[in-house]
Motif scaffolding. Structure first.
Motif, short mmCIF file in Angstrom:
data_model
loop_
_atom_site.label_atom_id
_atom_site.label_comp_id
_atom_site.label_asym_id
_atom_site.label_seq_id
_atom_site.Cartn_x
_atom_site.Cartn_y
_atom_site.Cartn_z
N MET A 184 0.85 -1.17 0.00
CA MET A 184 0.00 0.00 0.00
C MET A 184 0.89 1.23 0.00
SD MET A 184 -2.90 1.28 2.68
CE MET A 184 -3.93 -0.10 2.35
N GLY A 185 0.59 2.17 -0.87
CA GLY A 185 1.37 3.39 -1.00
C GLY A 185 1.09 4.39 0.09
N ASP A 186 1.98 5.29 0.23
CA ASP A 186 1.86 6.35 1.22
C ASP A 186 2.10 7.69 0.55
OD1 ASP A 186 1.47 4.81 3.59
OD2 ASP A 186 3.57 4.26 3.55
N ALA A 187 1.96 8.71 1.35
CA ALA A 187 2.38 10.04 0.95
C ALA A 187 3.33 10.53 2.04
CB ALA A 187 1.17 10.97 0.83
N ILE A 188 4.37 11.21 1.62
CA ILE A 188 5.32 11.79 2.58
C ILE A 188 5.31 13.29 2.36
CG2 ILE A 188 7.73 11.91 3.28
CD1 ILE A 188 8.01 9.04 2.06
N PHE A 189 5.07 14.02 3.43
CA PHE A 189 5.04 15.47 3.36
C PHE A 189 6.16 16.03 4.23
CE2 PHE A 189 3.55 19.68 4.62
CZ PHE A 189 3.23 20.22 3.37
N LEU A 190 6.97 16.88 3.64
CA LEU A 190 8.08 17.49 4.36
C LEU A 190 7.83 18.98 4.53
CD1 LEU A 190 10.97 15.79 2.36
CD2 LEU A 190 10.09 15.11 4.59
N ASP A 191 7.87 19.43 5.75
CA ASP A 191 7.76 20.85 6.09
C ASP A 191 9.19 21.37 6.23
OD1 ASP A 191 7.23 23.36 7.11
OD2 ASP A 191 6.31 22.63 8.95
N ILE A 192 9.57 22.31 5.37
CA ILE A 192 10.93 22.82 5.35
C ILE A 192 10.88 24.31 5.66
CG2 ILE A 192 13.07 22.96 3.99
CD1 ILE A 192 11.68 20.81 2.11
N PRO A 193 10.94 24.67 6.96
CA PRO A 193 10.85 26.07 7.33
C PRO A 193 11.97 26.90 6.71
CG PRO A 193 10.58 24.65 9.24
CD PRO A 193 11.02 23.78 8.10
#
Length: 91
Positions: free
Chosen positions: A1-10
């Motif tokens: 099952m696929g995922d999503a990866i979200f990166l917060d880069i301040p």
């Protein structure tokens, strides 16, 4: 099952890798998460823009939510493996 990866880069950049699972639950979770992220007053500098979106490969469980994301948010740069959406696989 696929995922999503979200990166917060301040201070004001962010990146999304893949778009989560194919079912409505997975797509809605991604969109709900992004809505909450961008509605936070501390993140007003982001201006509802995802700086980089990456589709790792064209399997439904990795790109299903990306269409909705691309329709709803500004995207700075988009990357994929060059095979196009017509090569989407079911697994």
């Amino acid at each position: 099952m696929g995922d999503a990866i979200f990166l917060d880069i301040p201070p004001k950049d962010c990146m999304l890798i893949d778009g989560g699972s194919w079912d409505k639950y997975g797509i809605d979770n991604l969109v709900d998460f992004l809505e909450k992220f961008f509605s936070d007053p501390d993140r007003s500098a982001y201006q509802k823009t995802i700086d980089i979106v990456v589709a790792s490969h064209q399997h439904k469980d990795h790109i299903a939510g990306l269409l909705k994301v691309l329709q709803k948010y500004k995207v700075g740069r988009y990357f994929d493996n060059g095979r196009g959406w017509s090569s989407v696989k079911g697994d």
